[in-house]
Design a protein around this motif. Structure first.
Motif, mmCIF file in Angstrom:
data_model
loop_
_atom_site.group_PDB
_atom_site.id
_atom_site.type_symbol
_atom_site.label_atom_id
_atom_site.label_comp_id
_atom_site.label_asym_id
_atom_site.label_seq_id
_atom_site.Cartn_x
_atom_site.Cartn_y
_atom_site.Cartn_z
ATOM 1 N N LYS A 44 15.841 -7.998 27.005
ATOM 2 C CA LYS A 44 16.818 -8.627 26.123
ATOM 3 C C LYS A 44 17.455 -7.602 25.200
ATOM 4 C CE LYS A 44 16.167 -12.543 24.156
ATOM 5 N NZ LYS A 44 15.575 -13.631 23.341
ATOM 6 N N SER A 45 16.666 -6.644 24.731
ATOM 7 C CA SER A 45 17.217 -5.621 23.844
ATOM 8 C C SER A 45 18.127 -4.642 24.579
ATOM 9 C CB SER A 45 16.077 -4.859 23.165
ATOM 10 O OG SER A 45 15.318 -4.121 24.127
ATOM 11 N N GLN A 46 17.969 -4.558 25.893
ATOM 12 C CA GLN A 46 18.781 -3.633 26.695
ATOM 13 C C GLN A 46 19.785 -4.373 27.578
ATOM 14 O OE1 GLN A 46 15.920 -1.385 28.950
ATOM 15 N NE2 GLN A 46 15.372 -0.059 27.244
ATOM 16 N N TRP A 47 20.206 -5.562 27.177
ATOM 17 C CA TRP A 47 21.035 -6.382 28.058
ATOM 18 C C TRP A 47 22.369 -5.710 28.396
ATOM 19 C CZ3 TRP A 47 25.858 -8.261 26.721
ATOM 20 C CH2 TRP A 47 26.216 -8.173 25.378
ATOM 21 N N THR A 48 22.890 -4.903 27.467
ATOM 22 C CA THR A 48 24.149 -4.208 27.770
ATOM 23 C C THR A 48 23.947 -3.154 28.862
ATOM 24 O OG1 THR A 48 23.673 -2.731 25.919
ATOM 25 C CG2 THR A 48 25.142 -4.590 25.492
ATOM 26 N N LEU A 49 22.804 -2.461 28.808
ATOM 27 C CA LEU A 49 22.506 -1.463 29.840
ATOM 28 C C LEU A 49 22.253 -2.139 31.188
ATOM 29 C CD1 LEU A 49 20.104 0.878 27.814
ATOM 30 C CD2 LEU A 49 22.547 1.189 28.253
ATOM 31 N N GLN A 50 21.591 -3.300 31.161
ATOM 32 C CA GLN A 50 21.334 -4.033 32.404
ATOM 33 C C GLN A 50 22.640 -4.494 33.039
ATOM 34 O OE1 GLN A 50 18.335 -4.021 33.608
ATOM 35 N NE2 GLN A 50 17.418 -3.137 31.764
ATOM 36 N N LEU A 51 23.611 -4.897 32.216
ATOM 37 C CA LEU A 51 24.910 -5.312 32.746
ATOM 38 C C LEU A 51 25.636 -4.155 33.414
ATOM 39 C CD1 LEU A 51 26.303 -7.680 29.942
ATOM 40 C CD2 LEU A 51 25.522 -8.323 32.236
ATOM 41 N N MET A 52 25.425 -2.937 32.885
ATOM 42 C CA MET A 52 26.094 -1.772 33.465
ATOM 43 C C MET A 52 25.620 -1.488 34.884
ATOM 44 S SD MET A 52 26.166 0.808 30.185
ATOM 45 C CE MET A 52 26.805 2.162 31.176
ATOM 46 N N ILE A 53 24.362 -1.851 35.199
ATOM 47 C CA ILE A 53 23.825 -1.560 36.520
ATOM 48 C C ILE A 53 24.193 -2.628 37.539
ATOM 49 C CG2 ILE A 53 21.596 -2.742 36.401
ATOM 50 C CD1 ILE A 53 22.175 0.844 37.640
ATOM 51 N N LEU A 54 24.663 -3.795 37.061
ATOM 52 C CA LEU A 54 24.986 -4.895 37.979
ATOM 53 C C LEU A 54 26.060 -4.530 39.012
ATOM 54 C CD1 LEU A 54 24.820 -8.116 35.756
ATOM 55 C CD2 LEU A 54 23.236 -7.354 37.533
ATOM 56 N N PRO A 55 27.149 -3.822 38.638
ATOM 57 C CA PRO A 55 28.130 -3.439 39.674
ATOM 58 C C PRO A 55 27.518 -2.576 40.775
ATOM 59 C CG PRO A 55 29.066 -3.176 37.495
ATOM 60 C CD PRO A 55 27.621 -3.465 37.286
ATOM 61 N N CYS A 56 26.573 -1.706 40.426
ATOM 62 C CA CYS A 56 25.926 -0.873 41.446
ATOM 63 C C CYS A 56 25.073 -1.724 42.382
ATOM 64 C CB CYS A 56 25.063 0.197 40.775
ATOM 65 S SG CYS A 56 25.972 1.316 39.701
ATOM 66 N N ILE A 57 24.355 -2.683 41.794
ATOM 67 C CA ILE A 57 23.553 -3.577 42.626
ATOM 68 C C ILE A 57 24.444 -4.396 43.539
ATOM 69 C CG2 ILE A 57 21.960 -5.535 42.566
ATOM 70 C CD1 ILE A 57 20.876 -4.445 39.931
ATOM 71 N N ALA A 58 25.553 -4.909 42.994
ATOM 72 C CA ALA A 58 26.492 -5.689 43.811
ATOM 73 C C ALA A 58 27.083 -4.835 44.926
ATOM 74 C CB ALA A 58 27.604 -6.250 42.927
ATOM 75 N N PHE A 59 27.387 -3.560 44.613
ATOM 76 C CA PHE A 59 27.933 -2.654 45.634
ATOM 77 C C PHE A 59 26.940 -2.471 46.779
ATOM 78 C CE2 PHE A 59 28.524 1.543 47.465
ATOM 79 C CZ PHE A 59 29.890 1.586 47.686
ATOM 80 N N LEU A 60 25.656 -2.260 46.447
ATOM 81 C CA LEU A 60 24.635 -2.088 47.482
ATOM 82 C C LEU A 60 24.483 -3.342 48.334
ATOM 83 C CD1 LEU A 60 21.818 -0.140 45.605
ATOM 84 C CD2 LEU A 60 23.251 0.701 47.461
ATOM 85 N N ILE A 61 24.497 -4.505 47.685
ATOM 86 C CA ILE A 61 24.339 -5.760 48.430
ATOM 87 C C ILE A 61 25.503 -5.972 49.391
ATOM 88 C CG2 ILE A 61 24.289 -8.274 48.204
ATOM 89 C CD1 ILE A 61 22.764 -7.875 45.579
ATOM 90 N N VAL A 62 26.728 -5.745 48.900
ATOM 91 C CA VAL A 62 27.916 -6.032 49.712
ATOM 92 C C VAL A 62 28.096 -5.010 50.825
ATOM 93 C CG1 VAL A 62 30.439 -6.197 49.659
ATOM 94 C CG2 VAL A 62 29.080 -7.261 47.853
ATOM 95 N N PHE A 63 27.895 -3.719 50.524
ATOM 96 C CA PHE A 63 28.232 -2.673 51.495
ATOM 97 C C PHE A 63 27.027 -2.083 52.219
ATOM 98 C CE2 PHE A 63 31.808 -2.627 48.505
ATOM 99 C CZ PHE A 63 32.866 -2.749 49.382
ATOM 100 N N ALA A 64 25.800 -2.402 51.802
ATOM 101 C CA ALA A 64 24.614 -1.836 52.447
ATOM 102 C C ALA A 64 23.735 -2.889 53.095
ATOM 103 C CB ALA A 64 23.804 -1.029 51.436
ATOM 104 N N TYR A 65 23.504 -4.007 52.418
ATOM 105 C CA TYR A 65 22.548 -4.993 52.932
ATOM 106 C C TYR A 65 23.208 -6.086 53.775
ATOM 107 C CZ TYR A 65 19.003 -2.865 50.010
ATOM 108 O OH TYR A 65 18.121 -1.969 49.469
ATOM 109 N N ILE A 66 24.326 -6.629 53.317
ATOM 110 C CA ILE A 66 25.003 -7.666 54.108
ATOM 111 C C ILE A 66 25.449 -7.153 55.477
ATOM 112 C CG2 ILE A 66 27.053 -9.154 54.196
ATOM 113 C CD1 ILE A 66 26.764 -9.610 51.225
ATOM 114 N N PRO A 67 26.006 -5.914 55.585
ATOM 115 C CA PRO A 67 26.393 -5.424 56.925
ATOM 116 C C PRO A 67 25.237 -5.295 57.906
ATOM 117 C CG PRO A 67 27.501 -4.151 55.221
ATOM 118 C CD PRO A 67 26.493 -5.004 54.529
ATOM 119 N N LEU A 68 23.985 -5.270 57.415
ATOM 120 C CA LEU A 68 22.849 -5.176 58.332
ATOM 121 C C LEU A 68 22.797 -6.371 59.281
ATOM 122 C CD1 LEU A 68 20.000 -3.885 55.968
ATOM 123 C CD2 LEU A 68 21.175 -2.608 57.761
ATOM 124 N N ALA A 69 23.352 -7.496 58.857
ATOM 125 C CA ALA A 69 23.368 -8.681 59.726
ATOM 126 C C ALA A 69 24.187 -8.429 60.984
ATOM 127 C CB ALA A 69 23.917 -9.883 58.960
#
Length: 313
Positions: free
Chosen positions: A20-45
């Motif tokens: 909770k104290s680092q919520w701004t830092l956690q939000l910064m990493i969300l685009p990277c996680i979304a990028f990995l999901i969209v371009f790395a994990y979903i194409p595995l299907a």
């Protein structure tokens, strides 16, 4: 017992408070996680087409399921076996010759007593890494041409009587590919080892010097033992590339004359998929590569743990 039961809750609450104290830092990493999901994990299907006779008009759901037939055909194809052999041999040369070079180069740079000269050597050695490989290949092809600088110089020195056909001799492709990799990547790869050397406590070197240890003994007993964990981690990561080969070298330095040694499995997969539009077959080849790379990483991790006690996971 109550205190023991209360400890996990306290730790869990502390973790939640920290998040909770680092919520701004956690939000910064969300685009990277979304990028990995969209371009790395979903194409595995999409790897499901390796088990289908895929047709673009039919899509994933409408294409005929053929099971392991593409894998069976791949294992029967002599061209695939040749590409696999070339890939493994080139990767082994890279792993045994090119991979240790940054460590040795970092040790040499660290022993240069003159600070300005050391910085000059470091900066100069980085430059080849930033040159596009298309330009690197063109430069080396020109240098090693029958009328190029290397042949002309060797003839002037009477080392050879006739020009050497470097790029048409299949037996020379692997040594030349290895040499070019050393020239291009050694300086850049040494950065991480130089950073690790800089992190070693100076007190260890001072104590060794007081005890009368020379440079070689300080390297063997202080520097290298402190670099073993880093070297083991990089070795585990590099072991997974044994079945990937080097597509840039194969395409830009390979030709019809040296194809027996320059044709790698990635080039084979590229030709099957894009030139012959055999998408399912090319996916089967890539899936086989991925599986073998995964097994090699797991084995390298286990082997490193048994030999040096250092594991990546």
């Amino acid at each position: 017992m109550k205190e023991a039961m209360a400890t996990p809750n306290k730790q869990g609450g502390g973790t939640w408070k920290k998040l909770k104290s680092q919520w701004t830092l956690q939000l910064m990493i969300l685009p990277c996680i979304a990028f990995l999901i969209v371009f790395a994990y979903i194409p595995l299907a999409g790897n499901i087409i390796a088990f289908q006779n895929f047709k673009i008009t039919s899509g994933f759901t409408g294409s005929e399921f053929v099971g392991l037939s593409h894998f069976a055909e791949m294992l029967r194809d002599p061209t695939f076996h040749q590409a696999m052999k070339n890939t493994v041999l080139l990767s082994l040369l890279y792993l045994l010759v090119v991979f240790p070079m940054p460590l040795l180069f970092a040790l040499l740079i660290n022993e240069i007593p003159f600070r300005r000269f050391r910085k000059l050597v470091q900066t100069t050695s980085y430059l080849p890494h930033f040159i596009a490989f298309a330009m690197v290949a063109s430069m080396w092809i020109i240098l090693l041409d029958p009328k190029g600088l290397v042949n002309e110089t060797m003839q002037l020195l009477h080392l050879i009587r006739h020009p050497i056909e470097f790029w048409t001799e299949p037996g020379l492709f692997r040594p030349l590919s290895t040499l070019i990799s050393i020239w291009k990547e050694t300086g850049w790869g040494a950065i991480i080892f130089l950073a690790a050397i800089a992190g070693i406590q100076p007190d260890l070197y001072e104590a060794a010097m007081i005890d009368g240890a020379g440079r070689i003994k300080r390297i063997l007993h202080i520097t290298l033992p402190n670099l073993i964990p880093l070297f083991a981690m990089l070795f585990i990561l590099k072991a997974g590339t044994l079945f990937t080969g080097n597509l840039d070298h194969s395409i830009l330095l390979g030709n019809s004359f040296n194809k027996d040694t320059s044709y790698v499995i990635e080039y084979y997969s590229l030709q099957m998929g894009l030139e012959l539009t055999r998408y399912s077959y090319a996916t089967a080849v890539s899936s086989f590569q991925a599986l073998m790379s995964l097994l090699l990483v797991l084995f390298a991790n286990w082997f490193s743990g048994r030999v040096s006690g250092n594991r990546l996971f």
